[in-house]
Design a protein around this motif. Structure first.
Motif, PDB file in Angstrom:
ATOM      1  N   LYS A   1     -22.343  28.223  69.566  1.00  8.86           N
ATOM      2  CA  LYS A   1     -20.911  27.953  69.415  1.00  8.86           C
ATOM      3  C   LYS A   1     -20.157  28.224  70.717  1.00  8.86           C
TER       4      LYS A   1
ATOM      5  N   SER B   1     -17.431  39.634  69.386  1.00  9.42           N
ATOM      6  CA  SER B   1     -17.676  38.937  70.634  1.00  9.42           C
ATOM      7  C   SER B   1     -16.941  39.654  71.770  1.00  9.42           C
TER       8      SER B   1
ATOM      9  N   GLY C   1     -22.358  39.517  71.488  1.00 10.15           N
ATOM     10  CA  GLY C   1     -21.254  40.403  71.841  1.00 10.15           C
ATOM     11  C   GLY C   1     -21.347  41.022  73.215  1.00 10.15           C
TER      12      GLY C   1
ATOM     13  N   GLU D   1     -28.802  37.866  70.614  1.00 15.64           N
ATOM     14  CA  GLU D   1     -28.168  36.599  70.225  1.00 15.64           C
ATOM     15  C   GLU D   1     -26.864  36.348  70.975  1.00 15.64           C
TER      16      GLU D   1
ATOM     17  N   ARG E   1     -21.692  34.268  75.139  1.00 15.77           N
ATOM     18  CA  ARG E   1     -20.895  34.527  76.335  1.00 15.77           C
ATOM     19  C   ARG E   1     -21.725  34.996  77.531  1.00 15.77           C
TER      20      ARG E   1
ATOM     21  N   TYR F   1     -16.894  29.508  75.203  1.00 17.27           N
ATOM     22  CA  TYR F   1     -15.660  29.311  74.432  1.00 17.27           C
ATOM     23  C   TYR F   1     -14.606  28.553  75.230  1.00 17.27           C
TER      24      TYR F   1
HETATM   25  C1  LIG Z   1     -20.293  34.308  68.063  1.00 24.12           C
HETATM   26  C2  LIG Z   1     -21.568  34.876  67.640  1.00 24.12           C
HETATM   27  C3  LIG Z   1     -22.484  35.351  68.581  1.00 24.12           C
HETATM   28  C4  LIG Z   1     -22.231  35.330  70.070  1.00 24.12           C
HETATM   29  O1  LIG Z   1     -21.234  36.171  70.497  1.00 24.12           O
HETATM   30  P1  LIG Z   1     -21.065  36.363  72.081  1.00 24.12           P
HETATM   31  O2  LIG Z   1     -19.960  37.340  72.217  1.00 24.12           O
HETATM   32  O3  LIG Z   1     -20.742  35.049  72.643  1.00 24.12           O
HETATM   33  O4  LIG Z   1     -22.346  36.897  72.589  1.00 24.12           O
HETATM   34  C5  LIG Z   1     -23.695  35.821  68.132  1.00 24.12           C
HETATM   35  N1  LIG Z   1     -23.988  35.856  66.822  1.00 24.12           N
HETATM   36  C6  LIG Z   1     -23.126  35.418  65.881  1.00 24.12           C
HETATM   37  C7  LIG Z   1     -23.527  35.455  64.468  1.00 24.12           C
HETATM   38  C8  LIG Z   1     -21.894  34.930  66.264  1.00 24.12           C
HETATM   39  O5  LIG Z   1     -21.050  34.508  65.322  1.00 24.12           O
END
Ligand SMILES: *Cc1c(COP(=O)(O)O)cnc(C)c1O
Length: 413
Positions: A49, A185, A218, A259, A262, A371
């Motif tokens: 995403k 995030s 995150g 996962e 960013r 994003y």
């Molecule tokens: C948005 C999201 C992430 C990624 O978050 P980042 O801050 O971009 O690393 C990972 N896992 C889930 C389930 C999310 O919704």
């Protein structure tokens, strides 16, 4: 460093000459560098995403990453990019199934990371034995903004009470293979570290043998020059320790996943815009560019800061170098006074000190790989703008055409 910097400006100028502006540009090498920093994890799962162009997803696939999908459309994108629906290559994470997505994950046999008990019932009824993970709300969360905090009482995400969820899973004979926590995030080491302890204790308390644990996303990346770089080594070590102690406790191998979205793509992205007008009120000098919050929404949505640099096109460089910097407000073309890129999350305007800007100059937004494009909209009937990729071997590839307004209107006929 400077050589790298010059190279990207050279590429940007080249694209401007041939294609005009605005456009997005990604640098593959930056993505590859970030991926390398995560090699301690058994599986890197890209949260698409954050940046969902299939050509970006193909980079992930080539580098052996797996992918997270949070909608039916993201499943389609992953498959288009070459990911298999088997072996957890795609995991669908959500708190609901709409009907289309439910039949898609069942037909394709895609692992589901479940965030509500209703999902368990809905998939249990039509696909007993389906492979699932549980996304647990650890009762705390943290993100760069309230809006991206995905844990605790104020968050709709994840399973709040695990016991009744497990009961439903058993009732329907679903196959539970993973536990997952994602607290938000753009978090920080202090809060992300707490997830290790939480997940470990929870799994031991439940006494559930599990094949996979996911630390979620995150991981933050710096946006301002003086921001501290995240200690990814320490973060990996915390998780390796968590994994090992669970392996010892249950006497079996566990796969550790991370996962991020960013962390992998943020730095790789640039948004290139052109200055089309400059005007003054008694209070502010507004620099108005040809991209709006329909293109890049982070400043308006979260009060996010993005570094802005200038490509001076009017050959006034020598003169302007001597001149003092000015306080300006960078704003977009949308018919809405909140279309501002230098803005506080309470909606107040902030000025930015920049070198003197002229109409015809180009402004580059930095660190917009995550994003950025993926949150763009068609507000004010503005078509999505093109995307370019600078490949690791220095080729410039157009990876998305400019959307045609007629294609949008067609849907309404
Ligand atoms: C948005 C999201 C992430 C990624 O978050 P980042 O801050 O971009 O690393 C990972 N896992 C889930 C389930 C999310 O919704």
């Amino acid at each position: 460093m400077n050589k790298q910097k010059n190279k990207i400006y050279y590429v940007i100028r080249k694209i401007i000459k041939k294609n005009n502006s605005p456009f997005w540009l990604y640098k593959e090498q930056d993505i590859l560098n970030q991926i390398k920093k995560l090699k301690k994890f058994d599986v890197i799962r890209f949260a698409q995403k954050s940046c969902s162009n299939i050509n970006i997803l193909k980079i992930m696939k080539r580098n052996k990453l797996k992918v997270d999908a949070v909608s039916s459309g993201e499943i389609d994108r992953a498959i288009e990019a070459g990911f298999s629906s088997q072996n957890d290559e795609i995991v669908y994470t959500s708190d609901i199934f709409d009907k289309e997505t439910l039949s898609k994950v069942v037909n394709l046999n895609i692992t589901v990371n479940i965030g509500s008990i209703d999902m368990i019932k809905q998939i249990g009824k039509i696909s007993p034995g389906h492979n699932i993970w549980l996304r647990i709300n650890p009762k705390f969360g943290h993100g760069h903004s309230k809006k991206t905090n995905t844990g605790g009482n104020n968050s709709k995400h994840g399973i709040w009470k695990v016991k009744p969820a497990i009961k439903e899973i058993q009732k329907y004979g679903l196959k539970l293979s993973g536990f997952h926590v994602h607290i938000g995030s753009g978090s920080n080491l202090h809060n992300l570290k707490k997830v290790c302890k939480y997940l470990k204790n929870k799994i031991i308390k439940m006494n559930k043998k599990i094949k996979i644990i996911s630390s979620g996303g995150g991981i933050p990346t710096p946006y301002k020059n003086d921001e501290k770089v995240f200690d990814i080594k320490k973060y990996s070590e915390y998780w390796i320790k968590t994994k090992k102690s669970l392996e010892n406790y249950f006497n079996q191998k566990i796969i550790l996943e991370t996962e991020p979205g960013r962390f992998i793509v943020s730095k790789s992205g640039f948004l290139i815009s052109e200055v089309r007008a400059i005007k003054k009120t008694d209070k502010y000098k507004f620099v108005i560019i040809n991209v709006g919050f329909n293109d890049l929404i982070r400043p308006v949505m979260y009060g996010s800061y993005h570094k802005i640099s200038i490509i001076n096109m009017t050959k006034k460089d020598a003169k302007t170098k001597l001149k003092k910097k000015e306080d300006v407000v960078i704003s977009g073309p949308l018919c809405e006074s909140g279309d501002i890129f230098t803005i506080h999350n309470n909606g107040n305007i902030i000025t930015r000190k920049l070198k003197k800007i002229y109409v015809g100059d180009y402004l580059i937004f930095h660190d917009v790989g995550a994003y950025g494009s993926s949150m763009s909209s068609n507000y004010n009937s503005r078509p999505l703008i093109p995307e370019f990729l600078l490949t690791y071997d220095n080729k410039i590839k157009k990876i998305r055409k400019k959307q045609k307004i007629l294609d949008l209107i067609k849907l309404e006929k």
